[in-house]
Scaffold this motif. Sequence first.
Motif, PDB file in Angstrom:
ATOM      1  N   GLU A 229      46.840  40.989  51.372  1.00 48.03           N
ATOM      2  CA  GLU A 229      45.595  41.633  50.938  1.00 48.03           C
ATOM      3  C   GLU A 229      45.037  40.904  49.717  1.00 48.03           C
ATOM      4  O   GLU A 229      45.789  40.463  48.842  1.00 48.03           O
ATOM      5  CB  GLU A 229      45.863  43.096  50.585  1.00 48.03           C
ATOM      6  N   LEU A 230      43.702  40.762  49.654  1.00 50.70           N
ATOM      7  CA  LEU A 230      43.079  40.149  48.487  1.00 50.70           C
ATOM      8  C   LEU A 230      43.033  41.168  47.354  1.00 50.70           C
ATOM      9  O   LEU A 230      42.390  42.208  47.457  1.00 50.70           O
ATOM     10  CB  LEU A 230      41.667  39.664  48.815  1.00 50.70           C
ATOM     11  N   LEU A 231      43.724  40.862  46.271  1.00 51.31           N
ATOM     12  CA  LEU A 231      43.774  41.742  45.104  1.00 51.31           C
ATOM     13  C   LEU A 231      42.912  41.140  44.010  1.00 51.31           C
ATOM     14  O   LEU A 231      42.991  39.940  43.734  1.00 51.31           O
ATOM     15  CB  LEU A 231      45.212  41.873  44.598  1.00 51.31           C
ATOM     16  N   THR A 232      42.085  41.967  43.378  1.00 47.31           N
ATOM     17  CA  THR A 232      41.186  41.482  42.337  1.00 47.31           C
ATOM     18  C   THR A 232      41.472  42.196  41.022  1.00 47.31           C
ATOM     19  O   THR A 232      41.514  43.424  40.966  1.00 47.31           O
ATOM     20  CB  THR A 232      39.711  41.713  42.730  1.00 47.31           C
ATOM     21  N   TYR A 233      41.683  41.395  39.984  1.00 48.11           N
ATOM     22  CA  TYR A 233      41.863  41.889  38.618  1.00 48.11           C
ATOM     23  C   TYR A 233      40.636  41.485  37.809  1.00 48.11           C
ATOM     24  O   TYR A 233      40.150  40.362  37.943  1.00 48.11           O
ATOM     25  CB  TYR A 233      43.082  41.263  37.952  1.00 48.11           C
ATOM     26  N   GLN A 234      40.137  42.368  36.978  1.00 51.88           N
ATOM     27  CA  GLN A 234      39.026  42.008  36.085  1.00 51.88           C
ATOM     28  C   GLN A 234      39.465  42.210  34.642  1.00 51.88           C
ATOM     29  O   GLN A 234      39.700  43.328  34.196  1.00 51.88           O
ATOM     30  CB  GLN A 234      37.772  42.824  36.379  1.00 51.88           C
ATOM     31  N   PHE A 235      39.565  41.081  33.921  1.00 51.49           N
ATOM     32  CA  PHE A 235      40.002  41.090  32.530  1.00 51.49           C
ATOM     33  C   PHE A 235      38.812  40.834  31.614  1.00 51.49           C
ATOM     34  O   PHE A 235      37.912  40.062  31.957  1.00 51.49           O
ATOM     35  CB  PHE A 235      41.044  39.997  32.287  1.00 51.49           C
TER      36      PHE A 235
ATOM     37  N   LEU B 279      40.524  37.573  38.318  1.00 53.65           N
ATOM     38  CA  LEU B 279      41.622  36.861  38.960  1.00 53.65           C
ATOM     39  C   LEU B 279      41.835  37.444  40.345  1.00 53.65           C
ATOM     40  O   LEU B 279      41.934  38.660  40.503  1.00 53.65           O
ATOM     41  CB  LEU B 279      42.898  36.956  38.133  1.00 53.65           C
ATOM     42  N   LYS B 280      41.899  36.568  41.343  1.00 53.83           N
ATOM     43  CA  LYS B 280      42.086  37.005  42.731  1.00 53.83           C
ATOM     44  C   LYS B 280      43.423  36.479  43.245  1.00 53.83           C
ATOM     45  O   LYS B 280      43.731  35.301  43.124  1.00 53.83           O
ATOM     46  CB  LYS B 280      40.929  36.515  43.603  1.00 53.83           C
TER      47      LYS B 280
ATOM     48  N   ARG C 214      52.194  29.214  45.474  1.00 58.08           N
ATOM     49  CA  ARG C 214      51.435  30.463  45.335  1.00 58.08           C
ATOM     50  C   ARG C 214      50.086  30.106  44.719  1.00 58.08           C
ATOM     51  O   ARG C 214      50.025  29.394  43.718  1.00 58.08           O
ATOM     52  CB  ARG C 214      52.167  31.444  44.428  1.00 58.08           C
ATOM     53  N   HIS C 215      49.010  30.597  45.309  1.00 57.85           N
ATOM     54  CA  HIS C 215      47.676  30.236  44.831  1.00 57.85           C
ATOM     55  C   HIS C 215      46.941  31.465  44.297  1.00 57.85           C
ATOM     56  O   HIS C 215      46.973  32.543  44.906  1.00 57.85           O
ATOM     57  CB  HIS C 215      46.853  29.611  45.961  1.00 57.85           C
ATOM     58  N   TYR C 216      46.254  31.284  43.180  1.00 59.44           N
ATOM     59  CA  TYR C 216      45.430  32.324  42.567  1.00 59.44           C
ATOM     60  C   TYR C 216      44.081  31.706  42.218  1.00 59.44           C
ATOM     61  O   TYR C 216      43.988  30.511  41.915  1.00 59.44           O
ATOM     62  CB  TYR C 216      46.084  32.871  41.301  1.00 59.44           C
ATOM     63  N   LEU C 217      43.039  32.530  42.248  1.00 55.40           N
ATOM     64  CA  LEU C 217      41.694  32.078  41.891  1.00 55.40           C
ATOM     65  C   LEU C 217      41.237  32.815  40.646  1.00 55.40           C
ATOM     66  O   LEU C 217      41.284  34.047  40.586  1.00 55.40           O
ATOM     67  CB  LEU C 217      40.719  32.347  43.047  1.00 55.40           C
ATOM     68  N   LEU C 218      40.785  32.055  39.645  1.00 57.48           N
ATOM     69  CA  LEU C 218      40.233  32.648  38.426  1.00 57.48           C
ATOM     70  C   LEU C 218      38.750  32.313  38.360  1.00 57.48           C
ATOM     71  O   LEU C 218      38.375  31.144  38.253  1.00 57.48           O
ATOM     72  CB  LEU C 218      40.949  32.110  37.187  1.00 57.48           C
ATOM     73  N   VAL C 219      37.913  33.338  38.452  1.00 56.23           N
ATOM     74  CA  VAL C 219      36.461  33.176  38.363  1.00 56.23           C
ATOM     75  C   VAL C 219      36.049  33.571  36.950  1.00 56.23           C
ATOM     76  O   VAL C 219      36.240  34.724  36.539  1.00 56.23           O
ATOM     77  CB  VAL C 219      35.739  34.054  39.409  1.00 56.23           C
TER      78      VAL C 219
END
Length: 754
Positions: A332-338, A325-326, A312-317
């Motif tokens: 679907e591309l889900l985007t979280y903003q922390f 975090l994407k 499982r791959h996640y991207l943290l910008v």
Amino acid sequence: MLSSAIDIIIPVYNAYEDLQRCLDSVLRTTKSHHRIIMIDDYSTDSRIADYFETQRSTADPRLWLLQNDTNLGFVSTVNRGMTLSQNDVVLLNSDTIVTSGWLEKLCRCADSDPLIGTITPFSNNAEICSFPNFCQDNALPQGMSAEDVNCAIEAAALRVYPDIPTGVGFCMFIRRRLLNKIGLFDAVTFRLGYGEENDFCMRALAAGWRNVLCDDTFVQHVGRCSFSTKKETLVEENMQRLLAKHPDYMQRVMAFIAADPIKPIRQLAQSFLALTGAAGDKPGILHIMHGRSGGTEQHTRSLMHSDGGDCRHYLLVTMDDVWQLKDANSGELLTYQFSRQPDQLWTDFLAGLCASFRIHLCHVHHLAGCRPGLLEAMRNLGIPFGFSVHDFFLACPTINLLDAAGIYCGSETVASRCQNCLNAQPDFRGIDIVAWRAVHADFIERAVFVIAPSDLAAEMFCRYFPRDDVRVIQHGVDLTANRTNALTSALLLPKDAYQSIGVLGAIGPVKGARQLERLVARSRERKLPFRWVVVGYMDRQFQPYQTADALLTVHGQYTPDHMEALLDHYRINLVVFPSAGPETYCYTLTEAWMAGRPALVPPIGALHERVQTNGAGWIMQDWCDTDAILDDIISILRPENSTDFAHKQAQARAVPVTSVRDMANATEMVYHEVLSRQVVKFAAPLPQTTLYAALQTALGVAAADKHRALSIGEHWLLRLAHLGLRLRYTLLGRWLYRIIPVRWQQILKQRLLA
């Protein structure tokens, strides 16, 4: 303590196999004090009557089995069931499959507010209550059952029970007090069915009741088998009847669809879906990088989206205290903003994210977005991490090892010389290079792997941070992409004997933008028969552009699948890389070679190594001297050297290309090897409310960015930046370019590229 008795009303008309599955699921999940009222609406399939007799023979006290003497239609059959009951009811289509705890969760939702009149759960096929895709008929995720989906939705649920404009009749709880208040379904208007539950819910709203979504349960809905031959006619006719009764119905529903207030609820459940069942057993990899576009982003996204499926791959910008975090694991591309709180430790911040998404390994691609925070977090993180070399930021804050004059330093390692170099550059003055490298040396020592894209990149990296286990994995290219000759737009060149020289990609100072400007100017002064074509854009020219004499053409943004067609269109046979600093790989060199174009490159970095290894080009004699580069080009293009040129073209086509899949396989082998000898210690996960708020924040930011109006001050700053770009080759333009804040240059760039 038992909940109040509920009557489950299942109208039946044919659909024998669906009915079997439905009743089996209801009997399996329904406690003994509830009642199941099944009414056969005079089905034409004789198996239905036999099935009813079989169920009677079981003497199950929950079952109440009835038959209509004639076909009354869906609405009248449902009304008959509701009339026979004095309890709260659940209307359930015979083509549904209910899941564990479904009825208890509907009752808990009802108990949360006495004004809740109707309740609808999530389903794969339930209009505005559809999951995962809104207002669609969704197949169950591959390899998953309805129970798997229900587990994910329940695990993710906040139980906020949001309001919806109308319930959906496939599975709808109705409170008895509401039925007593506004009456049954309107059988006179809606007859066979479709629209009756919408009318009922609109009447409920008018009477002060709520229609809500039960956001912690899922019921599978196969389809509308009972209406299969008449559906289209029913939909059209009954919609007109519904709008005649409730003219504002469509406006309410369309406003809800446009706002989609339950999107973060669905998205959170989608993330939990990726942690359910077999998918959740895969190791989670968190890719960490800055927020800038370019080769690092391209490589990272290629790793994430390769079709191997072993992780499982996640991207943290990372952007200082704000981290995005994407998650694309559910499609679907889900985007979280922390946002990190001022008193929150960096390690706790990262550890909470890793625990919430079950991250087993962090793959750091760049520290630039939040260097101090990431260094602190990694120092005490209970999760292993590795590092990929994309540039030389860890060795030098200039990133590309350029001195104050913009010239490559030759990978200087003597600290005193490096310090003098930094002190001569205002942007880096005051940085202690010894401390800079020491903290990064500690970071690299803790890394469980280091990957470089080329032998030269690995060798240069080890000059500063010695390791004997750096793995070389070349960047991959998507070989499955359709290469096309259908260009949507391109600039025109004069039809003459001039040679077109190509420069590929996003050309900034490090990629040789200033050298390119000098090459164009000297070509003009020397009256050389060259036209310079940038297939891409420059730091001072983002939009398509051409000089009056057509000696410089800037095509603008492109996609790699158009590269060969663009080179053909602009009649480019030779590609030049005027880079000022060393590359660690260079995607655009691969693109040129795949299109059969040899390249002239400087004698530094991976460009030099790759051309020298593959023979698909030439090495510049004096890469800092503009006229020397032009002389190299003149020599290469001489007619007497045409045989050598053709050989280089053939060599370019023959260069072996690493596919994205091969690159991902090699990288995942590293992941599995590392994890086989590591013990991962998860911290406490973030609360569901924090995850939900992060989704809401990201959606709000995206909407605001889309619609945000500029203030007067911002508007004039952007106009100044635009003016500076238009006049970039004049003294005034260069002055404007220097005084405009970098942030506004970036905003302008994004707007121009849009």
